[in-house]
Write a protein that holds these residues in place. Structure first.
Motif, PDB file in Angstrom:
ATOM      1  N   TYR A  11       1.022  -1.121   0.112  1.00 13.65           N
ATOM      2  CA  TYR A  11       0.072   0.015   0.202  1.00 13.65           C
ATOM      3  C   TYR A  11       0.920   1.358   0.014  1.00 13.65           C
ATOM      4  CZ  TYR A  11      -4.130  -3.092   1.567  1.00 13.65           C
ATOM      5  OH  TYR A  11      -5.086  -3.619   1.422  1.00 13.65           O
ATOM      6  N   LEU A  12       0.465   2.328  -0.735  1.00  7.17           N
ATOM      7  CA  LEU A  12       1.402   3.411  -0.884  1.00  7.17           C
ATOM      8  C   LEU A  12       0.479   4.575  -0.945  1.00  7.17           C
ATOM      9  CD1 LEU A  12       4.692   4.391  -2.463  1.00  7.17           C
ATOM     10  CD2 LEU A  12       2.792   5.811  -2.982  1.00  7.17           C
ATOM     11  N   GLN A  13       0.585   5.810   0.030  1.00  5.88           N
ATOM     12  CA  GLN A  13      -0.227   7.084   0.093  1.00  5.88           C
ATOM     13  C   GLN A  13       0.456   8.084   0.003  1.00  5.88           C
ATOM     14  OE1 GLN A  13      -2.549   7.447   3.678  1.00  5.88           O
ATOM     15  NE2 GLN A  13      -4.500   7.666   2.212  1.00  5.88           N
ATOM     16  N   TYR A  21      -5.297   5.594  -1.561  1.00  5.82           N
ATOM     17  CA  TYR A  21      -3.804   5.114  -1.958  1.00  5.82           C
ATOM     18  C   TYR A  21      -3.857   4.988  -3.450  1.00  5.82           C
ATOM     19  CZ  TYR A  21      -4.175   3.012   2.937  1.00  5.82           C
ATOM     20  OH  TYR A  21      -3.937   2.848   4.198  1.00  5.82           O
ATOM     21  N   THR A  22      -2.456   5.520  -3.634  1.00  4.68           N
ATOM     22  CA  THR A  22      -2.004   5.220  -4.881  1.00  4.68           C
ATOM     23  C   THR A  22      -1.696   3.921  -5.456  1.00  4.68           C
ATOM     24  OG1 THR A  22      -0.881   7.401  -4.837  1.00  4.68           O
ATOM     25  CG2 THR A  22      -0.273   6.037  -6.748  1.00  4.68           C
ATOM     26  N   LEU A  23      -1.166   3.067  -4.694  1.00  4.75           N
ATOM     27  CA  LEU A  23      -1.244   1.468  -4.815  1.00  4.75           C
ATOM     28  C   LEU A  23      -1.775   1.202  -3.639  1.00  4.75           C
ATOM     29  CD1 LEU A  23       2.843   1.296  -5.597  1.00  4.75           C
ATOM     30  CD2 LEU A  23       0.944   1.168  -7.322  1.00  4.75           C
ATOM     31  N   SER A  24      -2.633  -0.199  -3.906  1.00  2.00           N
ATOM     32  CA  SER A  24      -3.576  -0.618  -2.970  1.00  2.00           C
ATOM     33  C   SER A  24      -3.557  -2.120  -2.850  1.00  2.00           C
ATOM     34  CB  SER A  24      -4.960  -0.127  -3.132  1.00  2.00           C
ATOM     35  OG  SER A  24      -5.836  -0.624  -2.043  1.00  2.00           O
ATOM     36  N   ARG A 221      -7.303   2.113 -12.158  1.00  2.00           N
ATOM     37  CA  ARG A 221      -7.179   3.661 -11.756  1.00  2.00           C
ATOM     38  C   ARG A 221      -7.123   3.884 -10.157  1.00  2.00           C
ATOM     39  NH1 ARG A 221     -10.917   3.945 -15.975  1.00  2.00           N
ATOM     40  NH2 ARG A 221     -10.264   5.078 -17.649  1.00  2.00           N
ATOM     41  N   ASN A 222      -7.323   2.665  -9.471  1.00  2.00           N
ATOM     42  CA  ASN A 222      -7.407   2.693  -7.904  1.00  2.00           C
ATOM     43  C   ASN A 222      -5.748   2.161  -7.599  1.00  2.00           C
ATOM     44  OD1 ASN A 222      -9.806   3.957  -7.419  1.00  2.00           O
ATOM     45  ND2 ASN A 222     -10.764   2.012  -7.362  1.00  2.00           N
ATOM     46  N   GLY A 223      -5.033   1.716  -8.422  1.00  2.00           N
ATOM     47  CA  GLY A 223      -3.652   1.266  -7.965  1.00  2.00           C
ATOM     48  C   GLY A 223      -4.002  -0.187  -7.578  1.00  2.00           C
ATOM     49  N   GLU A 224      -4.866  -0.958  -8.221  1.00  2.16           N
ATOM     50  CA  GLU A 224      -4.994  -2.228  -7.588  1.00  2.16           C
ATOM     51  C   GLU A 224      -5.096  -3.208  -8.830  1.00  2.16           C
ATOM     52  OE1 GLU A 224      -8.971  -1.388  -4.763  1.00  2.16           O
ATOM     53  OE2 GLU A 224      -9.291  -1.637  -6.797  1.00  2.16           O
ATOM     54  N   VAL A 225      -4.257  -4.411  -8.556  1.00  3.14           N
ATOM     55  CA  VAL A 225      -4.159  -5.428  -9.658  1.00  3.14           C
ATOM     56  C   VAL A 225      -5.488  -6.199  -9.886  1.00  3.14           C
ATOM     57  CG1 VAL A 225      -2.968  -7.812 -10.268  1.00  3.14           C
ATOM     58  CG2 VAL A 225      -1.556  -5.993  -9.052  1.00  3.14           C
ATOM     59  N   PHE A 226      -5.941  -5.933 -11.108  1.00  2.00           N
ATOM     60  CA  PHE A 226      -6.988  -6.975 -11.576  1.00  2.00           C
ATOM     61  C   PHE A 226      -7.070  -8.017 -12.318  1.00  2.00           C
ATOM     62  CE2 PHE A 226      -7.102  -3.465 -15.062  1.00  2.00           C
ATOM     63  CZ  PHE A 226      -7.488  -4.476 -16.013  1.00  2.00           C
ATOM     64  N   TYR A 227      -5.473  -8.306 -12.747  1.00  3.26           N
ATOM     65  CA  TYR A 227      -5.238  -9.339 -13.781  1.00  3.26           C
ATOM     66  C   TYR A 227      -3.763  -9.629 -13.628  1.00  3.26           C
ATOM     67  CZ  TYR A 227      -5.232 -12.451 -17.819  1.00  3.26           C
ATOM     68  OH  TYR A 227      -4.695 -13.498 -18.627  1.00  3.26           O
ATOM     69  N   ASP A 228      -3.526 -10.924 -13.795  1.00  5.13           N
ATOM     70  CA  ASP A 228      -2.222 -11.211 -13.784  1.00  5.13           C
ATOM     71  C   ASP A 228      -1.915 -12.690 -14.582  1.00  5.13           C
ATOM     72  OD1 ASP A 228       0.578 -12.022 -13.443  1.00  5.13           O
ATOM     73  OD2 ASP A 228       0.665 -11.718 -11.403  1.00  5.13           O
ATOM     74  N   GLY A 229      -1.428 -12.459 -16.047  1.00  2.00           N
ATOM     75  CA  GLY A 229      -1.526 -13.662 -16.833  1.00  2.00           C
ATOM     76  C   GLY A 229      -1.185 -13.282 -18.108  1.00  2.00           C
TER      77      GLY A 229
END
Length: 556
Positions: A11-13, A21-24, A221-229
């Protein structure tokens, strides 16, 4: 297989954004020798993650960071200052921000000196990395004499000299012409084969990279991963989300998506892949997407025998042109061909060594500066060069306040432009805290708020995600349709194909072509490649389909 990167619940703010958060909750792994495309909309935290991986954050962070990051099995916080650079090398969008010496050789040596490499070993290391990036013959050259592609290769060489196990490329081809882009990608492919280093590639334009990295990590846009593959699987299973987040697809893939009502087959990721197995577009009639010129008016901006020299080196050589009212002009050419210099002379920002520029029949030098700026809006290649206020809102409002407009009118105009450029939520932020893509949109916003009849834009779309790109170009198209004259420097062949009514090609400071886009695409490929240009993807596909039809006709 050993693990190079491990990120756990990151997490980064930033202090400037205490409410989000920029990264969540970021989690991912990268093994030795693996390549990864890091994709996401502008401002989603891709570059911020880079600063976490290379140890810049939390050391230089104005904010808070939580979670764990391991590089080669060791926490980044456990590395001594500067030590992590021997494990993680980063090549940024603008290579010049990384240079601090005068010559190619000294720049590579600088990093080696910092890590204590003995002088007797330096020569061999310098020669080795310059050979890897095909720059041996430029070893003694001044950095200022290099082209954009050569500077990008030098930045790469400086990083390779430190022999990192992880190489991060942050939009390494964003400012390069099409042929230089291909060259840099090929260089990185060769380096990957020779060193087997791990790669993280941050890009908006995926063409050329998909064969180098099939795995992608997608951020929202919320700095969250929604896919890895796998990228193909992402396009097949997450297409709506990719489009909603404004993430670019390979241009050839997008071409077919735009023209197929039902997707009944696996779409190609590259033109080469399509050419190996071409298929027709049933039920879709191809049309020429190139802009049809509106009725152009009288001569508007006239450049007469323009020359410009720097330290007796010719940059612009005898260019004479007339721009007419109501044109949408693309100014194109190789890196270093004089496009930016010529545009600044047109805008009255830079005086020519010889020759003159007139607007409405009146020489630029005789215009009062305030009146000239009401006539011409100029968007710089580097957005920071035009920022003077402490907030996004005030930056856009600045020129309106100079004209003594009421705060009520200013607010209405500024909020409209903020919403159009996707900056409404950032109106209170300092311009320098924005991502590169957001800075670019702000630089465009500061110019269009004044409704100048002539807009000159230097690479207005670099660093933009798909959604922002569409918004910006839609905005420029509307300005064009309302009567404005647009002149845009770009390396994007698709934009030229879709928007330009006229193309001006510069080569080594000279005007070598002035024609319609359709005429440009009909020129021999050898000539286009000499000018460092490439055909747009849609033209390449159409040419391939025509060959197939001709072959089938001849065979029957």
């Amino acid at each position: 297989m050993s693990r190079v990167v491990e990120v756990n619940q990151l997490y980064l703010q930033f202090e400037a954004n205490p409410n989000g958060y920029t990264l969540s909750d970021l989690n991912f792994r990268l093994d030795h020798g693996e390549s990864l495309l890091l994709l996401g909309p502008s401002g989603c935290g891709k570059s911020t993650l880079t600063y976490c991986l290379n140890g810049l954050y939390p050391r230089e962070l104005d904010g808070e960071i939580h979670g764990e990051i391991f590089i080669n099995g060791k926490r980044t916080s456990d590395y001594r200052p500067g030590e992590i650079s021997q494990h993680v090398g980063v090549v940024f969008q603008d290579p010049e921000t990384q240079f601090c010496m005068l010559t190619v050789e000294d720049e590579v040596a600088f990093g080696l000196e910092n890590i204590g490499v003995p002088h007797e070993m330096m020569e061999g290391k310098i020669d080795n990395v310059l050979e890897m990036v095909q720059m041996q013959t430029l070893k003694k050259s001044a950095i200022s004499s290099l082209s954009g592609g050569q500077k990008q290769k030098l930045a790469l060489a400086c990083i390779l000299a430190l022999e990192p196990s992880l190489l991060i490329l942050d939009e390494p081809t964003a400012n390069l012409d099409p042929i230089a882009t291909k060259d840099v990608i090929q260089t990185i492919r060769s380096i990957k084969e020779r060193t087997n280093c791990s790669l993280i590639i941050i890009e908006h334009q995926l063409d050329g990279w998909t064969e180098l990295a099939s795995r992608c990590l997608l951020l929202n846009r919320n700095g969250e991963v929604f896919y890895d593959g796998d990228l193909r699987s992402a396009i097949k299973n997450k297409l709506a989300l990719l489009q909603e987040q404004g993430i670019w697809l390979p241009k050839v893939t997008q071409y077919f998506l735009n023209r197929m009502t039902q997707i009944q087959r696996e779409l190609p990721l590259t033109v080469e892949e399509f050419m190996k197995n071409p298929f027709p577009l049933h039920g879709y009639e191809e049309v020429n997407d190139t802009n049809i010129p509106l009725d152009t008016g009288s001569p508007y901006v006239e450049a007469s025998h323009i020359y410009w020299d720097v330290k007796q080196q010719p940059i612009i050589q005898d260019i004479s042109l007339t721009f007419y009212r109501g044109e949408f002009i693309a100014i194109i050419g190789a890196n270093g061909s004089g496009k930016t210099s010529f545009s600044r002379i047109l805008a009255g920002i830079q005086k020519p060594t010889k020759g003159s520029v007139s607007i409405n029949g009146r020489k630029v030098g005789s215009w009062k500066e305030s009146l000239l700026r009401e006539e011409i809006g100029y968007v710089f290649q580097n957005p920071e060069h035009q920022f003077i206020a402490n907030s996004v809102y005030d930056e856009i409002a600045f020129s309106l306040r100079l004209k003594m407009e009421t705060e009520g009118i200013i607010k209405k105009k500024v909020l409209t432009v903020l919403e159009t450029c996707g900056l409404l939520q950032l109106q209170h932020e300092h311009p320098y805290t924005l991502s590169q893509g957001q800075k670019r949109r702000l630089s465009v916003a500061t110019m269009i708020v004044d409704n100048q009849p002539f807009l000159l834009l230097d690479e207005p779309t670099f660093g933009q995600d798909a959604s922002s790109n569409a918004e910006l170009m839609g905005l420029l198209q509307r300005r064009y349709e309302s009567g404005a004259t647009i002149a845009m420097i770009t390396h994007d062949m698709e934009l030229i194909h879709d928007y330009a009514t006229r193309v001006i090609v510069l080569y080594k400071g000279r005007l070598v072509a002035d024609l319609a886009p359709t005429e440009l695409w009909e020129l021999p490929l050898e000539k286009l490649h000499k000018w460092q240009l490439e055909l747009p993807i849609q033209v390449q596909v159409q040419n391939c389909l025509k060959k197939e039809v001709n072959y089938a006709t001849q065979s029957s």
